[in-house]
Design a protein around this motif. Sequence first.
Motif, mmCIF file in Angstrom:
data_model
loop_
_atom_site.group_PDB
_atom_site.id
_atom_site.type_symbol
_atom_site.label_atom_id
_atom_site.label_comp_id
_atom_site.label_asym_id
_atom_site.label_seq_id
_atom_site.Cartn_x
_atom_site.Cartn_y
_atom_site.Cartn_z
ATOM 1 N N ARG A 21 -12.142 -3.609 2.111
ATOM 2 C CA ARG A 21 -11.962 -5.070 2.039
ATOM 3 C C ARG A 21 -11.261 -5.460 0.737
ATOM 4 N N ALA A 22 -11.574 -4.743 -0.340
ATOM 5 C CA ALA A 22 -10.897 -5.009 -1.610
ATOM 6 C C ALA A 22 -9.413 -4.686 -1.502
ATOM 7 N N VAL A 23 -9.095 -3.594 -0.833
ATOM 8 C CA VAL A 23 -7.693 -3.249 -0.607
ATOM 9 C C VAL A 23 -6.996 -4.363 0.181
ATOM 10 N N ARG A 24 -7.667 -4.854 1.215
ATOM 11 C CA ARG A 24 -7.091 -5.947 2.012
ATOM 12 C C ARG A 24 -6.841 -7.174 1.149
ATOM 13 N N HIS A 25 -7.766 -7.481 0.252
ATOM 14 C CA HIS A 25 -7.613 -8.637 -0.635
ATOM 15 C C HIS A 25 -6.430 -8.456 -1.587
ATOM 16 N N LEU A 26 -6.203 -7.220 -2.022
ATOM 17 C CA LEU A 26 -5.155 -6.952 -3.009
ATOM 18 C C LEU A 26 -3.771 -6.798 -2.387
ATOM 19 N N ALA A 27 -3.707 -6.677 -1.067
ATOM 20 C CA ALA A 27 -2.426 -6.427 -0.408
ATOM 21 C C ALA A 27 -1.467 -7.600 -0.586
ATOM 22 N N PRO A 28 -0.221 -7.327 -0.941
ATOM 23 C CA PRO A 28 0.769 -8.401 -1.033
ATOM 24 C C PRO A 28 1.124 -8.916 0.361
ATOM 25 N N SER A 29 1.889 -9.994 0.412
ATOM 26 C CA SER A 29 2.229 -10.611 1.701
ATOM 27 C C SER A 29 3.025 -9.677 2.600
ATOM 28 N N SER A 30 3.684 -8.673 2.016
ATOM 29 C CA SER A 30 4.492 -7.740 2.802
ATOM 30 C C SER A 30 3.653 -6.674 3.510
ATOM 31 N N ILE A 31 2.349 -6.609 3.195
ATOM 32 C CA ILE A 31 1.472 -5.594 3.779
ATOM 33 C C ILE A 31 0.268 -6.269 4.432
ATOM 34 N N GLU A 32 0.050 -5.970 5.712
ATOM 35 C CA GLU A 32 -1.160 -6.417 6.412
ATOM 36 C C GLU A 32 -2.141 -5.255 6.475
ATOM 37 N N GLU A 155 -9.814 -1.320 -13.744
ATOM 38 C CA GLU A 155 -9.390 0.040 -13.420
ATOM 39 C C GLU A 155 -9.323 0.250 -11.917
ATOM 40 N N ILE A 156 -10.329 -0.262 -11.190
ATOM 41 C CA ILE A 156 -10.361 -0.111 -9.740
ATOM 42 C C ILE A 156 -9.233 -0.908 -9.093
ATOM 43 N N VAL A 157 -9.017 -2.123 -9.580
ATOM 44 C CA VAL A 157 -7.914 -2.944 -9.048
ATOM 45 C C VAL A 157 -6.584 -2.218 -9.233
ATOM 46 N N LEU A 159 -6.083 1.037 -9.516
ATOM 47 C CA LEU A 159 -6.020 2.203 -8.634
ATOM 48 C C LEU A 159 -5.737 1.801 -7.196
ATOM 49 N N LEU A 160 -6.405 0.770 -6.707
ATOM 50 C CA LEU A 160 -6.222 0.350 -5.318
ATOM 51 C C LEU A 160 -4.854 -0.279 -5.098
ATOM 52 N N THR A 161 -4.364 -1.008 -6.078
ATOM 53 C CA THR A 161 -3.006 -1.550 -5.992
ATOM 54 C C THR A 161 -1.992 -0.412 -5.939
ATOM 55 N N GLY A 162 -2.254 0.626 -6.718
ATOM 56 C CA GLY A 162 -1.390 1.802 -6.685
ATOM 57 C C GLY A 162 -1.407 2.500 -5.339
ATOM 58 N N VAL A 163 -2.575 2.540 -4.693
ATOM 59 C CA VAL A 163 -2.679 3.130 -3.359
ATOM 60 C C VAL A 163 -1.773 2.387 -2.383
ATOM 61 N N LEU A 164 -1.820 1.069 -2.422
ATOM 62 C CA LEU A 164 -0.970 0.274 -1.531
ATOM 63 C C LEU A 164 0.509 0.542 -1.795
ATOM 64 N N THR A 165 0.880 0.591 -3.056
ATOM 65 C CA THR A 165 2.276 0.846 -3.422
ATOM 66 C C THR A 165 2.722 2.221 -2.927
ATOM 67 N N LYS A 166 1.867 3.209 -3.088
ATOM 68 C CA LYS A 166 2.232 4.571 -2.699
ATOM 69 C C LYS A 166 2.292 4.725 -1.181
#
Length: 369
Positions: A21-32, A155-157, A159-166
Amino acid sequence: MKILALSGSLRAVSINSAVLRAVRHLAPSSIEVYLFSGLGDLLLYNPDLEHAPPAVALQLRNEVASADALLIASPEYAHGVTGTIKNTLDWLVAFDGFVDKPVAVLNATSRAHHADAALRETLVTMSATLIEAASITLPLRSANIGEAELLAMPEIVSLLTGVLTKIQRAVKLLPEMKPFLGSSVYIDSQHLAIVAQAAKLADGCADDEAIAKRCFEFVRDQIKHSWDYRLNPVTCKASEVLIHGTGYCYAKSHLLAALLRANGIPAALCYQRLTLDGDQPPYCLHGLNAVYLPQHGWYRIDARGNKPGVDADFCPPLEKLAFSIVNPLEQDLPGIHAEPIPAVVKALTENQTVEQVYHNLPDVAATAQ
């Protein structure tokens, strides 16, 4: 881009679900990021139901087919994966839409390393494309953390933002770069020792260029060139080179390619044709690498190992290779290769000692430029 998120826990306060859910919250508009909520309704997998799968299984398969990538977070039960996630994957084993699907795995705690390894093994066996660079273990000391607390941890934000980017980068690169990201017999980037060393080298790096530099320097400086040091055994597979700490230039290039691929960085093999003695025959092949860096494109690097007269380095966009072409019959052979060429494999697998390899070094005819 759509990412389908699957949690291996059915608990209402599951840390794994909270991470997704945190990943979903951090996702930019280009990623669902779509968190599938029906895993608890799946019947135990029964091959007899393949002719008419239940509605939830059909929904799951439809979501997998429409997703550009999957993101799985699952706890560990008794040193294994949960029944929930195993049953989910069982329903996808016979589903063609899962083959080659990019998948990243999030591990909420380092204590769950047994399940993490087992899950990765299952995914690779099912022909998923594991996005290693986006598959990370989070440094969480407690399982009693909710989404809001996760989002309050810088730190978690990060890491999770990096996961989305990767994940996004991997999905975009895969069609063109897939041959240069895969694991194979000689570039065995999914070997456990390779995966562990790749993760160690990537730790603390800010981007792919930093990871690539660290991998290059490790292979150049820590893996001994077999002929320089007269070291046996003769190695060919990347994992053999890592385990024994030695290899000819070709074998060292196999290891560097595997470490880069294990970190989700496209890596290729390339070759030079060089003289052994001044400006006259005999000639032999020399093995090196090319790495794909988004800001520079394909960039050649040579990790054969420095010695007097050899000073290879990693300094993109400038190339600093071990050897320069100095006479007309020497050549930078054209093209990049996802796999070692047959002449190299033959030399490294049919000769038993480093001395035998030296007296049977591979060569190919010079090509017209």
